[in-house]
Design an enzyme around this catalytic site. Sequence first.
Site, PDB file in Angstrom:
ATOM      1  N   HIS A 186     -29.149 -14.747  24.231  1.00 25.34           N
ATOM      2  CA  HIS A 186     -28.090 -14.446  25.313  1.00 25.34           C
ATOM      3  C   HIS A 186     -27.467 -15.814  25.844  1.00 25.34           C
ATOM      4  CE1 HIS A 186     -29.736 -10.493  25.271  1.00 25.34           C
ATOM      5  NE2 HIS A 186     -29.235 -10.401  26.281  1.00 25.34           N
TER       6      HIS A 186
ATOM      7  N   HIS B 139      -3.902   3.080  -3.327  1.00 26.94           N
ATOM      8  CA  HIS B 139      -4.310   2.558  -2.033  1.00 26.94           C
ATOM      9  C   HIS B 139      -3.326   1.217  -1.913  1.00 26.94           C
ATOM     10  CE1 HIS B 139      -6.260   1.221   1.664  1.00 26.94           C
ATOM     11  NE2 HIS B 139      -6.299   0.120   0.942  1.00 26.94           N
TER      12      HIS B 139
ATOM     13  N   HIS C  56       0.825  -1.253   0.133  1.00 27.44           N
ATOM     14  CA  HIS C  56      -0.005   0.073  -0.045  1.00 27.44           C
ATOM     15  C   HIS C  56       0.918   1.287   0.008  1.00 27.44           C
ATOM     16  CE1 HIS C  56      -2.200  -3.205   1.706  1.00 27.44           C
ATOM     17  NE2 HIS C  56      -3.492  -2.757   1.340  1.00 27.44           N
TER      18      HIS C  56
END
Lengths: 656, 656
Positions: B463, B251, B20
């Site tokens: 949960h 990029h 990059h």
Amino acid sequence: MANAIRALAMDAVEKAKSGHPGLPMGAADIATVLFGRVLKFDPAAPHWFDRDRFVLSAGHGSMLLYALLYLTGFKSVSIEEIQRFRQLGSLTPGHPEVEATEGVETTTGPLGQGIATAVGMAIAERHLAAEYGPEIIDHHTYVLCSDGDLMEGISQEAIALAGHLKLARLIVLYDDNHISIDGPTSLSDSVDQLERFRSAGWAACRIDGHDPEAILAAIETAQTSDRPSLIACRTTIAFGAPTKAGSEKSHGSPLGAEEIAGARKNLGWTSPPFVVPDDILSAWRAAGARSREARAAWAQRVAALPAETRAEFDRRTRGEVPADRIDAALAEIKRQLAADPKDRASRSSSELALGVLVPAFPELVGGSADLTGSNNTRPKGMPAMSPDDYSGRFIHYGIREHGMAAAMNGMALHGGIVPYSGTFLVFSDYCRPSIRLACLMGRRVIHVMTHDSIGLGEDGPTHQPVEHLAALRAMPHLQVFRPCDAVETAECWALALASNHRPSVLALSRQNLPQLRDATILGNRCVDGAYELLAAEGGPARVSLFATGSEVMIAVAARERLAEFGIPARVVSVPCFELFFDLPEERREAVIGDAPVKVAVEAAIRQGWDAIIGSHGAFVGMTGFGASGPAPDLYRHFGITPERVAEVALSKLQAL
Amino acid sequence: MANAIRALAMDAVEKAKSGHPGLPMGAADIATVLFGRVLKFDPAAPHWFDRDRFVLSAGHGSMLLYALLYLTGFKSVSIEEIQRFRQLGSLTPGHPEVEATEGVETTTGPLGQGIATAVGMAIAERHLAAEYGPEIIDHHTYVLCSDGDLMEGISQEAIALAGHLKLARLIVLYDDNHISIDGPTSLSDSVDQLERFRSAGWAACRIDGHDPEAILAAIETAQTSDRPSLIACRTTIAFGAPTKAGSEKSHGSPLGAEEIAGARKNLGWTSPPFVVPDDILSAWRAAGARSREARAAWAQRVAALPAETRAEFDRRTRGEVPADRIDAALAEIKRQLAADPKDRASRSSSELALGVLVPAFPELVGGSADLTGSNNTRPKGMPAMSPDDYSGRFIHYGIREHGMAAAMNGMALHGGIVPYSGTFLVFSDYCRPSIRLACLMGRRVIHVMTHDSIGLGEDGPTHQPVEHLAALRAMPHLQVFRPCDAVETAECWALALASNHRPSVLALSRQNLPQLRDATILGNRCVDGAYELLAAEGGPARVSLFATGSEVMIAVAARERLAEFGIPARVVSVPCFELFFDLPEERREAVIGDAPVKVAVEAAIRQGWDAIIGSHGAFVGMTGFGASGPAPDLYRHFGITPERVAEVALSKLQAL
């Protein structure tokens, strides 16, 4: 009318000896205005497609929703069910579950999910409105959320996306009660939520959450805004409770008999537990019937659509993806592959498949979390959705994997859309809570997850999944596909699309893979989850080689190597564990076969494979994290090579 | 000097054919001001405890960091290592790895993690400064982050926490280049970041990120603020590149020879690849030596501390938790348990253990994501940290599991602190990316995760973890402890504390468990991960029962039931798979034993258990999601009972 909610919530939590009375009591006035005077819905037709959606993001306040469903007249929630709150097999579980209870729009409880799911619903509404026009699609998405929802990071991804897309039909009512489980929110939070939402392109205001006219006025203003709206409703948790109102003590525990008696007195509520006076119940039922005429008018407008449009609209709203259309699309993809056989990364094969599927299935709405070119999720010519044009079918989600996954859930729940989108497989960790909800809800969302192993190379261990296949396979109901070539990729896409009650992950390679399957043969061999790709030659198999994805070619090469040693070996491709485990044992055993040596190859950890190769089978794969380097170097370094596979098989054979 | 960074980044990415270049070239001016004129650090002493911390949250820009380390004179990064960028075994992997390269403060790459980790570093600094005074602890934490970091939800949790705690020493430099992988950020984002940060209690400003004086001035202003600071630095990605500057094309791919030649010309950089002119290198090396005197002065101040304080400070900064202190604490906990034997939820047993550990180990800093009373992570008398008093050792993290986990990583990386904290086990999904980084970095963070099965009851399937134990056990290096009683809980705490290079999860029950172990016996039986809790009686074992946590008592009761049928059975408790799998095979086999029937019991899915019971062993547990209802009803409903375990064992015996 609001006190009816409060009383039912207190009573149900008390009887269950478990639950959250604080939120329903605090937010009862908001809910009464919303369900009593605003929401477009019809308890007689819970699935009316153009209804407003209501999401209780603060799912722990489930009694608020159950009280509303009972009071407005949904068949699903009788007073008996409210008395069975939080009991096994009731229609009133601890947190709202979309599959359990008609009238519940989405399963909530894990905080932040509801608001992020609602963003997907609001996207779906705008997209379908763009397609079918405002006569057919014209509704709002309302959310009731809590402090916890807004503290969760996913909320930021959701509000940023909603603000960017200018989802003006999304209206969030924030139960701004200044209390969380540990005590006052000031213990841990100092965020100015209004400014925060405004910075994301929302309209935002604060009102007294116990003033019905202020609530109504704020909602009406929000309805006219050109942006999504936050209405911070300043409330008192457990409003009416004599000593626990305004305190965290009312959040997640029954109030107790004495406190309830005091609250009844404060609220002027004289009815016994679970009894709503007739006049109040009648008023609620009348409120529930408000939109009946609107629904009838809407049905007439749908009936007046051109026949073909109506048929397609009905099909899409039923979530029906016809098998013959899938077959035809699959055949077309195979035709293209047969015409142009070459090595392809499975992510590219997926793009090729999408090039056929996207035009064939208008309900497909794709996207990527800012990896469009890497995930290959946008076939040529697919227009992007923007705040100026919601008809676009590709969504730039930004670097927001979690918000993306939740929005996909919302689109699937809304209906009319089959969402798919993309990120790297390693970032499945970022969206796991939303993927889990898709599993729990049984919704068709399709996650394209590329760069699925050390095969991605130089980006290194932070980007190389090694445990993610196992971790995803662990999730009940999820289908994890890992196709070995372009043909399997197309077949797995077809299966994912056909699975109208299961979410799917497609784990795809960055690196090129040879085409191992004959594309001229129709049908779908991946349907059983595993199958014999190559039979043994020269005698009964001494070795069975099992592999998935990019490692199938390694197994194929190892089979050739074993043949050089005179060892007949077969190769079984295992594109989907879950489908394979769904088979009857006999058929599973037939695929596993009875070769004395079983070897599995996958560039990931072993966990889960023992169910196929047995705990004494051999495994060639990863035992820890990857490393940064070119992919071929990594495969060699970690010993995931045909030579090593053959060697392991031979040494197992020798040890027999 | 900035152009040296740009040239090295271009050249290294080009040689690696991967990487990059855009960020290092765009942020080079920011980095040059920071490392050249601001940062307190000494390349000759990378671990100097009072150095400023620098976190490259945008880890893909790793060449920026490697260039800085080379230029300022860190031994770890030679020019040869820069030439080996992204190659297997180099010190310059694709993303920065703290274990690979001295000078790298934390492993980054998964976006959002860096900034959230930095919050933990900044907390550690304030906490230790409160303890040791500004003469000893007085540094800043700087972050360079990208758009992606700020889009990730975790960033909101991090900045809200930092703003609430008024972490004024945290300064975030935002590489505001308007570009992400898909193109301009306007494709997916419209957030006003300055307003967003301000709403969270930060100071925020925007400057020209290519103007060194503006950068310096902004940092100096930030240093004097009483709040954390965001400095949005408007930059051009790939600054200097003739056609790719300002474009997403720069990029994540090499620029190519022609573009590099053009950039060299634009920047006036005439040196060949990987060559930095002497004068520029000298200037950089001089900058790297800026703080040498400050470090010497600091070392003198430390040396002048009272002997005991200095010894303790040294111990803590080395991360040394002495075995004898752990043994003494464990003995004390067992003494308390022996004196007061009773049924306890393992979360309560954990609180009891913490009641001894927290006073004994001043480096323990606890917390909870708004479940303090449920996680039992705050023993009596433990003061909370607040913006007014950083000496408090308990952190109210708010409903921010992900931000919490990342902050814990930051504290562990900073040193001087052993962080632990709490949430529900099901929410391990929310913090998985940060837990994974703790594994990758080998850092001692301790996650207390309570409500670890359907045993939590009424809150229901949203949960109730069923797949989370498997999913966590899948993660390399992580120790997942699931103790069966108060004694094992104490022993597992001791092991977690002693593991200075591994993170741990303690999975604890909501419901009460009997004390199965004799607390009067010293030592730590959990050290091998599994051991025989109860031997077979009346003959050699016909059945081996394996279980963890709350299901060990079920195995114990099943053993009694089998005894009634005359079947000798033994019970093996398996508090930690990972430690067990670390044993040599022989010892593992000895614990597994040779009883003809093996049955495992765990209120979770089977995945992973085959490695212990074999693929033909029997498993009593979950096959899908849980349900809402009282815990005893659920255990019966899902058939996780002593009767069922005995029945399964008997039928296996009959089938032999």
